[in-house]
Design an enzyme around this catalytic site. Structure first.
Site, PDB file in Angstrom:
ATOM      1  N   LYS A 113       0.817  -1.213   0.000  1.00 40.13           N
ATOM      2  CA  LYS A 113       0.000   0.000   0.000  1.00 40.13           C
ATOM      3  C   LYS A 113       0.852   1.266   0.000  1.00 40.13           C
ATOM      4  O   LYS A 113       0.446   2.284  -0.552  1.00 40.13           O
ATOM      5  CB  LYS A 113      -0.960  -0.001   1.192  1.00 40.13           C
ATOM      6  CG  LYS A 113      -2.101  -0.990   0.994  1.00 40.13           C
ATOM      7  CD  LYS A 113      -3.263  -0.727   1.933  1.00 40.13           C
ATOM      8  CE  LYS A 113      -4.383  -1.718   1.680  1.00 40.13           C
ATOM      9  NZ  LYS A 113      -5.407  -1.704   2.732  1.00 40.13           N
ATOM     10  N   LYS A 195      -5.546 -11.481  -7.596  1.00 40.32           N
ATOM     11  CA  LYS A 195      -6.843 -11.561  -6.950  1.00 40.32           C
ATOM     12  C   LYS A 195      -7.837 -10.570  -7.587  1.00 40.32           C
ATOM     13  O   LYS A 195      -7.460  -9.453  -7.915  1.00 40.32           O
ATOM     14  CB  LYS A 195      -6.624 -11.194  -5.468  1.00 40.32           C
ATOM     15  CG  LYS A 195      -7.771 -11.494  -4.563  1.00 40.32           C
ATOM     16  CD  LYS A 195      -7.373 -11.227  -3.118  1.00 40.32           C
ATOM     17  CE  LYS A 195      -8.435 -10.353  -2.477  1.00 40.32           C
ATOM     18  NZ  LYS A 195      -8.247 -10.191  -1.033  1.00 40.32           N
ATOM     19  N   LYS A 198     -11.468  -4.917  -5.877  1.00 48.11           N
ATOM     20  CA  LYS A 198     -12.459  -3.844  -5.935  1.00 48.11           C
ATOM     21  C   LYS A 198     -11.925  -2.672  -6.725  1.00 48.11           C
ATOM     22  O   LYS A 198     -12.669  -1.898  -7.289  1.00 48.11           O
ATOM     23  CB  LYS A 198     -12.762  -3.325  -4.511  1.00 48.11           C
ATOM     24  CG  LYS A 198     -13.489  -4.320  -3.653  1.00 48.11           C
ATOM     25  CD  LYS A 198     -13.924  -3.674  -2.348  1.00 48.11           C
ATOM     26  CE  LYS A 198     -12.978  -4.018  -1.222  1.00 48.11           C
ATOM     27  NZ  LYS A 198     -13.553  -3.748   0.106  1.00 48.11           N
TER      28      LYS A 198
END
Ligand code: TRP
Length: 330
Positions: A113, A195, A198
């Protein structure tokens, strides 16, 4: 013997995917009978990146409606919003003082992140896993259903619980990860090696839970495959088809072998349509229920108020015990 306690949560960042559904919410629903379940909407965690306040408020309520629409029953499970139980932030502060910088620096999600949000590497991003530990430990959870990507955070939670217990005596239950079966990991349709996310920037990579049927069909038709044209499970050589098989299997309960037989001699076109139709059918009742719930703000408010009250009464026992042990005046 009481039931085992479960705690889990999803960040209120909006636009949940088929991965969130098959990997989390749909399993949570099945656990309601057997376990004492607490399902949280993690809105404090979302502050580690910049949000529009109005959007965040909406995302929080949308997620609540989605939990219920997906079959999480407020009469069976405790559903609550993280920020409404202030004890989470309190315990997080205490636990921060028992967490080493070195431990947090090793968290792969922090590294990922920070690379992604290089202009906003705030200390909340760094201590994110400590707040997550507080979420879990306040409820004395036995089991925490999480995806692969959260396993390291759960390891840290266990270390913190053990550390605290060894200094002050038995205080926290040391939780176990509860990694779910086959479907725990749904991959992107365009990039089946990562993965389903979103926030994927690749068009048609993710199926969103509010996608209309024609959009779902279109996305599956465009899903990346390979040139063999045989429906066969092989993650390495055929990640795209294997991912579609996992999705199909998770919903229908059919084994990989049975799926291979079912589509023997048929091409990818037929298979993709079959997967898309299965997904559309699976999501339909939830989508309908969601549309109903999202406008019923009185009902939603009743649920989150009652959830917060129940959560508070459980969490407060733990925090009082902690405060007593470390020398806070009650
Ligand atoms: N960090 C989790 C995620 O991004 C969400 C979360 C917050 C959570 N608190 C939790 C998950 C406690 C399990 C238990 O997926």
């Amino acid at each position: 013997m009481g039931k085992k306690v479960i705690l889990s949560g999803i960040q209120a960042t909006g636009n949940l995917t088929l991965g969130n559904y098959l990997g989390a919410i749909n399993n949570w629903k099945k656990m309601q009978e057997e376990y004492d379940c607490n399902y949280m909407i993690a809105n404090l965690h979302t502050l580690t990146i910049r949000n529009d306040p109005e959007k965040l408020r909406n995302n929080t309520l949308n997620l609540l409606a989605l939990y219920i629409a997906a079959g999480i029953d407020p009469n069976k499970s405790n559903i609550f919003i993280q920020s409404q139980v202030a004890l989470h932030a309190e315990l997080a502060w205490v636990l921060n003082c028992y967490t080493y910088m070195g431990e947090l620096s090793r968290m792969t999600q922090f590294k990922d992140k920070s690379a992604k949000h290089a202009d906003n590497i705030n200390s909340g991003l760094f201590t994110y896993p400590v707040l997550m530990a507080a979420d879990i430990l306040l409820y004395q959870a036995d089991l925490v259903p999480v995806g692969e990507d959260q396993k390291q955070h759960l390891e840290l939670t266990r270390d913190l619980a053990e550390r605290f217990n060894s200094i002050y005596g038995e205080t926290f239950k040391v939780p176990e990860p509860f990694i779910q079966g086959v479907a725990a990991r749904v991959m992107g349709l365009q990039d089946p090696t990562s993965k389903m996310s979103k926030s994927s920037s690749i068009p048609n990579d993710s199926i969103f839970l509010n996608d209309e049927p024609d959009i779902i069909l279109k996305k599956f038709k465009k899903a990346v495959t390979d040139s063999e044209n045989v429906v066969r499970f092989d993650i390495k050589e055929k990640p795209g088809i294997s991912n579609l098989m996992s999705i199909y299997s998770a919903i229908t309960g059919k084994s990989k072998e049975n799926i291979e037989k079912e589509f023997e001699g048929k091409g990818y076109g037929d298979f993709k349509v079959a997967v898309a139709e299965t997904v559309i059918e699976e999501l339909k009742p939830m989508q309908e229920k969601y549309k109903e719930l999202i406008n019923n703000t009185d009902y939603l408010e009743k649920i989150y108020r009652q959830g917060a009250e129940k959560a508070y009464s459980i969490a407060n026992k733990t925090l009082e015990d902690v405060y007593k042990k470390i020398g806070m005046i009650l």
